[in-house]
Design a protein around this motif. Structure first.
Motif, PDB file in Angstrom:
ATOM      1  N   HIS A 105      13.772 -42.761 -67.440  1.00 28.42           N
ATOM      2  CA  HIS A 105      14.274 -41.885 -66.364  1.00 28.42           C
ATOM      3  C   HIS A 105      15.798 -41.736 -66.458  1.00 28.42           C
ATOM      4  O   HIS A 105      16.338 -40.643 -66.294  1.00 28.42           O
ATOM      5  N   SER A 113      12.317 -43.524 -57.710  1.00 33.37           N
ATOM      6  CA  SER A 113      11.069 -42.872 -58.111  1.00 33.37           C
ATOM      7  C   SER A 113       9.966 -43.280 -57.162  1.00 33.37           C
ATOM      8  O   SER A 113      10.227 -43.877 -56.108  1.00 33.37           O
ATOM      9  N   GLY A 114       8.720 -42.980 -57.548  1.00 32.49           N
ATOM     10  CA  GLY A 114       7.593 -43.342 -56.697  1.00 32.49           C
ATOM     11  C   GLY A 114       7.401 -44.848 -56.631  1.00 32.49           C
ATOM     12  O   GLY A 114       6.857 -45.374 -55.658  1.00 32.49           O
ATOM     13  N   GLY A 122      10.586 -43.006 -53.178  1.00 34.22           N
ATOM     14  CA  GLY A 122       9.547 -41.978 -53.314  1.00 34.22           C
ATOM     15  C   GLY A 122       8.321 -42.306 -52.485  1.00 34.22           C
ATOM     16  O   GLY A 122       7.698 -41.423 -51.874  1.00 34.22           O
ATOM     17  N   GLU A 123       7.989 -43.597 -52.456  1.00 35.28           N
ATOM     18  CA  GLU A 123       6.854 -44.061 -51.665  1.00 35.28           C
ATOM     19  C   GLU A 123       7.105 -43.786 -50.182  1.00 35.28           C
ATOM     20  O   GLU A 123       6.192 -43.365 -49.460  1.00 35.28           O
ATOM     21  N   ASP A 153       6.608 -40.167 -49.562  1.00 38.03           N
ATOM     22  CA  ASP A 153       5.186 -39.809 -49.606  1.00 38.03           C
ATOM     23  C   ASP A 153       4.432 -40.308 -48.371  1.00 38.03           C
ATOM     24  O   ASP A 153       3.565 -39.613 -47.844  1.00 38.03           O
ATOM     25  N   GLY A 169       4.132 -36.092 -51.215  1.00 40.21           N
ATOM     26  CA  GLY A 169       4.749 -35.309 -50.154  1.00 40.21           C
ATOM     27  C   GLY A 169       6.260 -35.148 -50.206  1.00 40.21           C
ATOM     28  O   GLY A 169       6.829 -34.388 -49.413  1.00 40.21           O
ATOM     29  N   ASN A 177      15.335 -34.304 -55.209  1.00 39.82           N
ATOM     30  CA  ASN A 177      15.540 -33.956 -53.794  1.00 39.82           C
ATOM     31  C   ASN A 177      16.862 -33.210 -53.571  1.00 39.82           C
ATOM     32  O   ASN A 177      17.947 -33.722 -53.897  1.00 39.82           O
ATOM     33  N   GLY A 182      10.980 -35.569 -62.814  1.00 39.36           N
ATOM     34  CA  GLY A 182       9.668 -36.208 -62.729  1.00 39.36           C
ATOM     35  C   GLY A 182       9.270 -36.789 -64.074  1.00 39.36           C
ATOM     36  O   GLY A 182      10.030 -36.718 -65.062  1.00 39.36           O
ATOM     37  N   ASP A 183       8.065 -37.390 -64.128  1.00 43.82           N
ATOM     38  CA  ASP A 183       7.644 -38.042 -65.366  1.00 43.82           C
ATOM     39  C   ASP A 183       7.442 -37.029 -66.497  1.00 43.82           C
ATOM     40  O   ASP A 183       6.837 -35.984 -66.302  1.00 43.82           O
TER      41      ASP A 183
END
Ligand code: KG4
Ligand code: ZN
Length: 338
Positions: free
Chosen positions: A119, A140-141, A167-168, A171, A183, A278, A305-306
């Protein structure tokens, strides 16, 4: 002329099967991303078993496609790189085993790449002049780290999250507000027309650790705001709640990152990971850096993103450092970037 080091990179750590040919860590010759997001959306999150199965179905055509797009044969490659950690173990194993098989069959060296290092390296593609050392915020997530990038393959984590990743948190807050998975992007969009002052949210601190994050309380605060309004029969203005949430995340990330930059003497600041897409965070960090005379780097949306191009970028520097693996390479679900 500088030798061209051509690396085929494979990424399968979560719900994207991706392959890319990257030259000298900076130039993308091809990049293919097969996303499974629509399928996982039905379940409100990534279902690991489904992810592994789809990776198995996709990996061959995605890698072949990347080779065709780059107009190369396997013979032309200098190395094969793969994300081996961190991520969903069954998902990682698909990429790792494909890359190991290809390396054995072609005799090309195998390079293991850490997903988060990848990343960060997305920025090398986007900014050809960017070189370490610099200070990086990775969001990230699965991760929220403030990292010193000492050189291309040496890292020191200054701070990380104690509970949810950024990210979590996006979401989970989005899910509470009824947005589909993942989300983050829906909050971003709604926040653009919302008033961030309508619903003040707490700014959680981690006692004694000024660079560590805690995002789970923020998700709870969003849930409480929604529940209290429901109990009183009031309607929530979703755009305003999204704007309040995003502003709070901006305050937390910008605050800690700028504090770390000052404390550790960095004037070059980098942002990476899925959350670096974002718009609020991009604008806020740009402004904060400008105010202090710091340089600021962030990848274009296509590389936030990935993807496998970022893995190919980092792989070049692992290649130069002699970080190769043998046929005993294994996938690792959680592993520190250092
Ligand atoms: O890096 P990434 O693609 O996958 C992981 O390695 O985890 O990050 C995915 C995360 C998700 O939580 C997603 O909601 C978030 O990045 N994300 C965003 C935006 N775009 C993606 N969060 C906030 N605003 C966005 N525009
Ligand atoms: Zn990622």
């Amino acid at each position: 002329m500088e030798k061209e080091v051509k690396i085929l990179a494979i990424e399968s750590s979560c719900d994207e099967t991706a392959a890319s040919v990257v030259v000298n860590g900076r130039k993308i010759w091809s990049s293919i991303v097969a996303s499974q997001v629509e399928e996982h959306r039905k379940y409100g999150g990534v279902v690991p078993e489904i992810a592994s199965r789809r990776h198995c179905e996709n990996i061959c055509w995605v890698a072949d496609g990347a080779m065709q797009e780059a107009n190369l044969t396997f013979e032309d490659l200098d190395a094969i790189a793969v994300t081996y950690a961190p991520g969903l173990i069954g998902a990682l194993l698909v990429g790792v085993n494909y890359a190991k098989g290809l390396s054995l069959a072609t005799g090309k060296p195998l390079i293991p790449v850490h997903h988060i290092r990848g990343h960060i390296a997305a920025n090398y593609i986007a900014h050809p002049d960017l070189e370490p050392p610099f200070l990086c915020m990775v969001a990230s997530g699965g991760h929220s780290h403030i990292v010193e990038v000492l050189d291309y393959t040496h890292f020191r984590v200054i701070g990380c999250t104690r509970d949810d990743a950024a990210g979590e948190a996006f979401d989970k807050a989005a899910r509470a507000m009824g947005y589909p998975y993942p989300g983050g992007v829906f909050i971003d969009k709604a926040a653009q027309t919302g008033n961030p002052k309508t619903y003040p949210l707490p700014h959680p601190k981690v006692d004694g650790s000024p660079y560590d994050f805690s995002f789970s309380g923020l998700k709870t605060a969003v849930l409480n705001t929604l529940n209290h309004a429901a109990q009183k029969g009031e309607t929530i203005i979703k755009e305003d709640l999204c704007a309040s949430f995003q502003q709070t995340v901006c305050d937390l990330i910008a605050g800690k990152l700028m504090l770390a930059a000052e404390e550790f003497g960095y004037k070059k600041i980098v942002f990476a990971g899925g959350v670096s897409a974002n718009s609020g965070l991009r604008a806020r960090l740009t402004a904060e850096c400008q105010k202090r005379g710091y340089e600021f780097f962030v990848p274009p949306l296509s590389l936030c993103g990935d993807n496998a191009a970022m893995i190919g970028a980092q792989a070049y520097y692992e290649y130069l450092a002699g970080n190769f693996a043998g046929a005993d390479l294994n996938a690792v679900a959680s592993k520190n970037i250092e």
